[in-house]
Design a protein around this motif. Structure first.
Motif, PDB file in Angstrom:
ATOM      1  N   GLU A 231      11.943   5.856   2.222  1.00  0.00           N
ATOM      2  CA  GLU A 231      12.686   4.457   2.623  1.00  0.00           C
ATOM      3  C   GLU A 231      11.476   3.508   3.063  1.00  0.00           C
ATOM      4  OE1 GLU A 231      15.969   5.033   5.045  1.00  0.00           O
ATOM      5  OE2 GLU A 231      16.814   6.464   3.689  1.00  0.00           O
ATOM      6  N   TYR A 232      10.622   3.851   4.142  1.00  0.00           N
ATOM      7  CA  TYR A 232       9.605   2.862   4.578  1.00  0.00           C
ATOM      8  C   TYR A 232       8.676   2.582   3.230  1.00  0.00           C
ATOM      9  CZ  TYR A 232       5.526   1.376   6.712  1.00  0.00           C
ATOM     10  OH  TYR A 232       4.460   0.737   7.125  1.00  0.00           O
ATOM     11  N   VAL A 233       8.157   3.307   2.553  1.00  0.00           N
ATOM     12  CA  VAL A 233       7.467   2.882   1.253  1.00  0.00           C
ATOM     13  C   VAL A 233       8.273   2.135   0.219  1.00  0.00           C
ATOM     14  CG1 VAL A 233       6.108   3.976  -0.652  1.00  0.00           C
ATOM     15  CG2 VAL A 233       5.873   5.135   1.511  1.00  0.00           C
ATOM     16  N   THR A 234       9.448   2.405  -0.028  1.00  0.00           N
ATOM     17  CA  THR A 234      10.082   1.584  -0.882  1.00  0.00           C
ATOM     18  C   THR A 234      10.181   0.151  -0.518  1.00  0.00           C
ATOM     19  OG1 THR A 234      11.245   3.557  -1.394  1.00  0.00           O
ATOM     20  CG2 THR A 234      12.337   1.363  -2.113  1.00  0.00           C
ATOM     21  N   LYS A 235      10.563   0.154   0.787  1.00  0.00           N
ATOM     22  CA  LYS A 235      10.849  -1.330   1.440  1.00  0.00           C
ATOM     23  C   LYS A 235       9.382  -1.902   1.368  1.00  0.00           C
ATOM     24  CE  LYS A 235      12.324  -3.611   5.584  1.00  0.00           C
ATOM     25  NZ  LYS A 235      13.131  -3.282   6.885  1.00  0.00           N
ATOM     26  N   LEU A 236       8.121  -1.239   1.840  1.00  0.00           N
ATOM     27  CA  LEU A 236       6.677  -1.843   1.883  1.00  0.00           C
ATOM     28  C   LEU A 236       6.363  -2.322   0.391  1.00  0.00           C
ATOM     29  CD1 LEU A 236       4.437  -1.951   3.928  1.00  0.00           C
ATOM     30  CD2 LEU A 236       3.697   0.179   2.852  1.00  0.00           C
ATOM     31  N   ILE A 237       6.783  -1.782  -0.490  1.00  0.00           N
ATOM     32  CA  ILE A 237       6.519  -2.242  -1.862  1.00  0.00           C
ATOM     33  C   ILE A 237       7.469  -3.340  -2.417  1.00  0.00           C
ATOM     34  CG2 ILE A 237       6.868  -1.291  -4.251  1.00  0.00           C
ATOM     35  CD1 ILE A 237       5.814   1.582  -3.555  1.00  0.00           C
ATOM     36  N   ASP A 238       8.695  -3.209  -2.058  1.00  0.00           N
ATOM     37  CA  ASP A 238       9.721  -4.147  -2.462  1.00  0.00           C
ATOM     38  C   ASP A 238       9.302  -5.535  -1.506  1.00  0.00           C
ATOM     39  OD1 ASP A 238      10.812  -2.586  -4.099  1.00  0.00           O
ATOM     40  OD2 ASP A 238      12.532  -2.042  -2.877  1.00  0.00           O
ATOM     41  N   GLU A 239       8.948  -5.459  -0.440  1.00  0.00           N
ATOM     42  CA  GLU A 239       8.703  -6.726   0.274  1.00  0.00           C
ATOM     43  C   GLU A 239       7.403  -7.011   0.614  1.00  0.00           C
ATOM     44  OE1 GLU A 239      10.501  -5.853   4.103  1.00  0.00           O
ATOM     45  OE2 GLU A 239      12.557  -5.507   3.235  1.00  0.00           O
ATOM     46  N   ASN A 240       6.415  -6.645  -0.320  1.00  0.00           N
ATOM     47  CA  ASN A 240       5.022  -7.133  -0.037  1.00  0.00           C
ATOM     48  C   ASN A 240       4.562  -7.356  -1.435  1.00  0.00           C
ATOM     49  OD1 ASN A 240       4.563  -7.124   2.908  1.00  0.00           O
ATOM     50  ND2 ASN A 240       5.147  -5.054   2.446  1.00  0.00           N
ATOM     51  N   ASN A 241       3.533  -8.102  -1.489  1.00  0.00           N
ATOM     52  CA  ASN A 241       2.678  -8.399  -2.663  1.00  0.00           C
ATOM     53  C   ASN A 241       1.737  -7.282  -2.753  1.00  0.00           C
ATOM     54  OD1 ASN A 241       2.138  -9.717  -5.177  1.00  0.00           O
ATOM     55  ND2 ASN A 241       0.648 -11.059  -4.192  1.00  0.00           N
ATOM     56  N   TYR A 242       2.158  -6.092  -2.994  1.00  0.00           N
ATOM     57  CA  TYR A 242       1.367  -4.880  -3.295  1.00  0.00           C
ATOM     58  C   TYR A 242       1.175  -4.568  -4.607  1.00  0.00           C
ATOM     59  CZ  TYR A 242       1.026  -4.128   1.738  1.00  0.00           C
ATOM     60  OH  TYR A 242       1.167  -4.256   3.401  1.00  0.00           O
ATOM     61  N   LYS A 243       0.076  -4.040  -5.137  1.00  0.00           N
ATOM     62  CA  LYS A 243      -0.162  -3.337  -6.553  1.00  0.00           C
ATOM     63  C   LYS A 243       0.168  -1.937  -6.331  1.00  0.00           C
ATOM     64  CE  LYS A 243      -3.978  -2.804  -8.452  1.00  0.00           C
ATOM     65  NZ  LYS A 243      -5.371  -3.027  -9.419  1.00  0.00           N
ATOM     66  N   VAL A 244       0.766  -1.349  -7.180  1.00  0.00           N
ATOM     67  CA  VAL A 244       1.177   0.174  -6.826  1.00  0.00           C
ATOM     68  C   VAL A 244       0.461   1.051  -7.982  1.00  0.00           C
ATOM     69  CG1 VAL A 244       2.836   2.032  -6.725  1.00  0.00           C
ATOM     70  CG2 VAL A 244       3.472  -0.459  -5.815  1.00  0.00           C
ATOM     71  N   ILE A 245      -0.673   1.853  -7.469  1.00  0.00           N
ATOM     72  CA  ILE A 245      -1.435   2.490  -8.345  1.00  0.00           C
ATOM     73  C   ILE A 245      -0.473   4.057  -8.868  1.00  0.00           C
ATOM     74  CG2 ILE A 245      -3.505   3.965  -8.635  1.00  0.00           C
ATOM     75  CD1 ILE A 245      -4.863   1.706  -7.065  1.00  0.00           C
ATOM     76  N   ILE A 246      -0.264   4.381  -9.989  1.00  0.00           N
ATOM     77  CA  ILE A 246       0.415   5.542 -10.176  1.00  0.00           C
ATOM     78  C   ILE A 246      -0.690   6.307 -10.968  1.00  0.00           C
ATOM     79  CG2 ILE A 246       2.408   6.706 -11.277  1.00  0.00           C
ATOM     80  CD1 ILE A 246       3.742   4.148 -10.864  1.00  0.00           C
ATOM     81  N   PRO A 247      -1.273   7.338 -10.579  1.00  0.00           N
ATOM     82  CA  PRO A 247      -2.413   8.285 -11.261  1.00  0.00           C
ATOM     83  C   PRO A 247      -1.355   9.014 -12.468  1.00  0.00           C
ATOM     84  CG  PRO A 247      -2.735   8.363  -8.945  1.00  0.00           C
ATOM     85  CD  PRO A 247      -1.497   7.622  -9.198  1.00  0.00           C
TER      86      PRO A 247
END
Length: 142
Positions: A28-44
């Motif tokens: 839940e914390y990570v989902t919120k972090l991703i949704d609420e910030n301008n972060y790029k998410v790397i998926i190997p």
């Protein structure tokens, strides 16, 4: 822009919430972090292979949920072409001299973390050895 790298355990916890209850606060914390910030998410890509082969292969409904999740614009799937040969050599060498639980996927992720061009700021993992490695490389661990 900060970059977050997602390990296999995140996907397992996200799509098996009923079996991974102790990890749901992190998800839940990570989902919120991703949704609420301008972060790029790397998926190997190796993490997707590992997750799909082990946990999602027979769950039809969740396959559609994964497709929706992976289609998010912030997500960037990273092929392992630049990392796999070196990771495989390290894996074989370490496997030959230790009895520890070593994963080839983890070795690929370590190579990605070391890649200055990829620039990993945060890693989401439940694997203690990956956490320790990331911290040694000054990467924040969630």
């Amino acid at each position: 822009m900060k970059t977050i790298l997602l390990d296999t355990g995140y996907w397992i916890a996200l799509f098996s919430s009923d079996k991974e209850l102790e990890k749901q606060d992190t998800v839940e914390y990570v989902t919120k972090l991703i949704d609420e910030n301008n972060y790029k998410v790397i998926i190997p890509f190796p993490t997707l292979y590992e997750f799909l082969n082990s946990k999602l292969s027979r769950k039809v409904k969740q396959k559609f949920n994964l497709e929706t999740e992976l289609s998010k614009q912030k997500y960037e799937k990273i092929y392992d072409n630049d990392y796999r040969d070196k990771a495989l050599k390290k894996f074989i060498y370490q496997y030959s001299f230790t009895n520890s639980d070593i994963s080839l996927v983890d070795e690929v992720i370590k190579e990605m973390i070391e890649d200055k061009n990829l620039k990993t700021d945060i890693i989401v993992t439940f694997d203690e050895s990956l956490k320790n490695f990331a911290r040694s490389m000054n990467v924040e661990v969630v």
